[in-house]
Structure formats: C-alpha cells, structure tokens
Design a protein around this motif. Structure first.
Motif, short mmCIF file in Angstrom:
data_model
loop_
_atom_site.label_atom_id
_atom_site.label_comp_id
_atom_site.label_asym_id
_atom_site.label_seq_id
_atom_site.Cartn_x
_atom_site.Cartn_y
_atom_site.Cartn_z
N VAL A 186 0.84 -1.20 0.00
CA VAL A 186 0.00 0.00 0.00
C VAL A 186 0.88 1.25 0.00
O VAL A 186 0.63 2.21 -0.75
CB VAL A 186 -0.96 -0.01 1.22
CG1 VAL A 186 -1.65 1.33 1.38
CG2 VAL A 186 -2.00 -1.12 1.06
N ASN A 212 0.97 3.93 -3.09
CA ASN A 212 0.39 5.26 -2.90
C ASN A 212 1.44 6.36 -2.74
O ASN A 212 1.15 7.52 -3.00
CB ASN A 212 -0.54 5.26 -1.68
CG ASN A 212 -1.79 4.42 -1.94
OD1 ASN A 212 -2.70 4.85 -2.63
ND2 ASN A 212 -1.82 3.21 -1.41
N VAL A 253 -8.47 3.83 -0.09
CA VAL A 253 -7.05 3.47 -0.09
C VAL A 253 -6.81 2.37 -1.11
O VAL A 253 -7.46 1.33 -1.08
CB VAL A 253 -6.62 3.01 1.32
CG1 VAL A 253 -5.14 2.64 1.31
CG2 VAL A 253 -6.89 4.11 2.33
N GLU A 254 -5.88 2.61 -2.00
CA GLU A 254 -5.60 1.62 -3.04
C GLU A 254 -4.61 0.56 -2.54
O GLU A 254 -3.75 0.86 -1.72
CB GLU A 254 -5.00 2.31 -4.26
CG GLU A 254 -6.05 2.90 -5.19
CD GLU A 254 -5.39 3.58 -6.37
OE1 GLU A 254 -4.69 2.88 -7.13
OE2 GLU A 254 -5.58 4.80 -6.51
#
Lengths: 113, 250
Positions: free
Chosen positions: A107, A111, B159-160
């Motif tokens: 993640v 991101n 949230v990816e």
C-alpha cells in the motif's frame, strides 16, 4: 439519491436465488459423491496432495490479479511478496504479522511512489 | 461451556484474524462498489450472505448494474465458483458431526476458510475451531460490506492496494501448508498448471489451473499406483509421518 432506472427488485432477488443455489450446490455436491468414495486410494491421496498446490494456485492468481489491475503493480507487488515471505520465515510464522507487514509495504509503495 | 471447547473456539477466531485482513477490506470495496453502481444498499449484505464468495460478488456488481440476463449470471457463478468442487477432497468436514453445523461448514467453505484449515496440521483441527473461524470470516465479510455502504460517497478515493492482503495471505498459507506436508511434486504440478492457465486462459485462470492440477494429480496417482506395493504404502503413510515429523510448532 440515484434516480436512474436500475435493476428491479424481482431481478435482484432472482440473482440472489441463482447465486445462492449454484454456489451451495458446487460446495455441497462433491461431499455427497465423496461419501460413497471414502476410503478409496485415489481420494485419500488427493486429500494429501491437493492443499499445498491449491494454495499455490490461489497465491499465484491473486498475485497475477494484483499485477494486472495496476500498471505499477508488478514493480511493487513482487517486493511486497518477498517481504511477506521474509517476515513469515524470519519472524516465527505469525500469519497476521506477515500479511499485515506485506500489505502495508504494498500500500505504501503504491500510494507514496 | 467446557474449557476445551472454549479454547478451540478462541483458536478458531484467532485463525480468522489473518483471513480477516484480506476479507474486511474486500467487503468495504464491495459496499463502495454497490453504492457507486447506484444499487440499493441492502444488496451488499444480501449478496454476501447469498453468495459468500468474495471474488464472485465483486464481479457480479457490474453484471447486476447492467441487468445482465439471468442465464449469463448463472453461467458466471458456475464457472467462477467451480473451483470449490475440488475443496471437498481435503476440507476437514469429517470433524463436524451436528447436521446443522455440517450444512453451515459446507455453505461457508470460502477460499480463505479452505486455505486456513488446509494449512493446519491434522491434530490441531477441530469442529469448534473450524466453525468459529468460518463464522468470524462471514462476520468480517458482511460487516465490511455494510461499512463500505456506509462510507459510500464520503470516501471519494478509497485506499488503493488493500486487495494485496489476499495475495499475501495465500502466499503465507502456502508456506505453512508446505511445512505440514513437504509435497514438492504437488507444488511443481500446481506451478505448471497455473503457468499454463495464465498463458492459455488468463480470464479463467483459477478454474483452468484447478482442472489441470487435478488432472495431473490423477495421472500421478495412476502412474504411482502401477508401481510395486512399496510406493503406494509409502504415500498412504505420508500424512501421519509428516504430521509427526513437522509438528514443531511452538
């Protein structure tokens, strides 16, 4: 509020009925058949041979899905898998810790970079 | 409640935590997707209870939103969930005695439940532990879906990358299953199957891989069965021997 003409409630209920029936049948019928085959050599051996391979197939296809849904997926997913395996083997096979750290790495990479 | 059963239930709930890391975010994604598609909120819990199969439900949302014919829906369910047919060979249903509990264990035989139970050594398995794990997984799935619905439009960009949890979970469980049973031939056959499936039918990779894998295992059975008695006996004794040899869990 969505005012578009979406699917009707009878349609939704039909989908739910179909999904429930087929999913349950696929999970239940093999047990009914296996009941009669219990103790046969081939069933006993498949029970021993199957799990590790099935899990490996699920892991590989899940990784493939992650890699194909995001263009940068491959660059981040492979290191994240390596971290997951490293943490799992290095820190005493605590599944939640391994999955948690591996996912966090993915993640953050996805991101932040 | 006897101490023993309580300990097993708590072990089952503990087993479910790692699966929950993958299931709960997926549930949220399902809820968000349903709201974004303009479908009624109750579809999230209804679909989760009716299907209880994560990847299928995410796929169905798009099909439902475009009012896909029911026959096409049925075919999709059949193809996507066909892999569950193979789980019966090694899912520990024999541990569960009560008819209602057996029915629930079969209904709730999702990938994660199969995976978590398959990675446990035989002597650590029990009915309360299995059922507690399955009930907890369903609670995460339905709860995640409801949270996703509630978040709805409030979270414009979720949230990816959380879906990676599923990949990490299956990777870890493969390592654990390999430790319980050092089945190198099975692993190699599975690797060949999944590689061929991803190349030949990338959209149906799981189904093709499972079919190939089972076919190869049946071929392996036929080939080894023809050999002298010693091989067959050795294979039959494998589960007990490896379970003893590798039961060095803390």
């Amino acid at each position: 509020m969505h005012l578009t003409t979406g699917p009707s409630t009878p349609y939704l209920l039909s989908v739910l009925a179909i999904v429930f029936t087929i999913t349950l049948a696929l999970r239940a019928l093999p047990f009914a058949v296996l009941g009669r085959l219990r103790g046969s050599a081939v069933v006993r051996r498949l029970a021993v041979w199957m799990p590790v391979g099935v899990l490996a197939i699920l892991a590989t296809t899940a990784l493939h899905g992650t890699v194909t849904t995001d263009p940068h997926g491959a660059r981040y997913a492979l290191p994240a898998v390596a971290v997951t395996i490293g943490v799992h083997l290095g820190l005493g096979r605590r599944t939640i810790l391994s999955v948690g750290i591996g996912t966090a790495v993915y993640v953050v990479l996805l991101n932040a970079l | 409640m006897p101490e023993d059963i309580r300990a097993r239930i708590s072990a089952g709930v503990h087993d479910s935590f790692s699966a929950g890391l993958g299931i709960f975010p997926l549930g949220i994604a399902l809820g968000l997707l349903i709201i974004q598609a303009g479908l009624p909120w109750w579809l999230a819990p209804a679909l989760s209870v009716a299907a209880f199969a994560g990847s299928l439900e995410l796929l169905l949302v798009g099909m439902i939103a475009t009012v896909t014919p029911l026959a096409a829906v049925a075919l999709t369910v059949l193809v996507v969930n066909f892999r569950h047919v193979f789980y019966a060979f090694s899912f520990p249903l024999h541990l569960v005695r009560h008819p209602a509990a057996r029915a629930y264990a079969v209904y709730a035989m999702i990938d994660e439940a199969y995976a978590v139970s398959a990675s446990l050594p035989e002597q650590e398995r029990s009915a309360p532990r299995l059922l507690a794990m399955q009930l907890a997984c369903e609670a995460y799935w339905v709860g995640g879906g409801l949270l996703g619905v509630a978040l709805g439009a409030a979270l414009p960009a979720p949230v990816e990358g959380l879906e990676f949890a599923l990949c990490a979970l299956f990777t870890v469980l493969t390592l654990d299953a390999f430790r319980s049973r050092r089945e190198i031939p099975s692993l190699l056959l599975a690797g060949a199957s999944v590689t061929a499936a991803l190349v030949l039918t990338p959209d149906l990779a799981v189904l093709t891989a499972m079919l190939l894998y089972v076919t190869l295992l049946l071929a392996r059975h036929t080939l080894t069965a023809r050999r002298p008695e010693t091989t067959a006996t050795a294979v039959r004794e494998t589960p007990r021997r490896t379970a003893d040899a590798f039961d060095d869990r803390p």
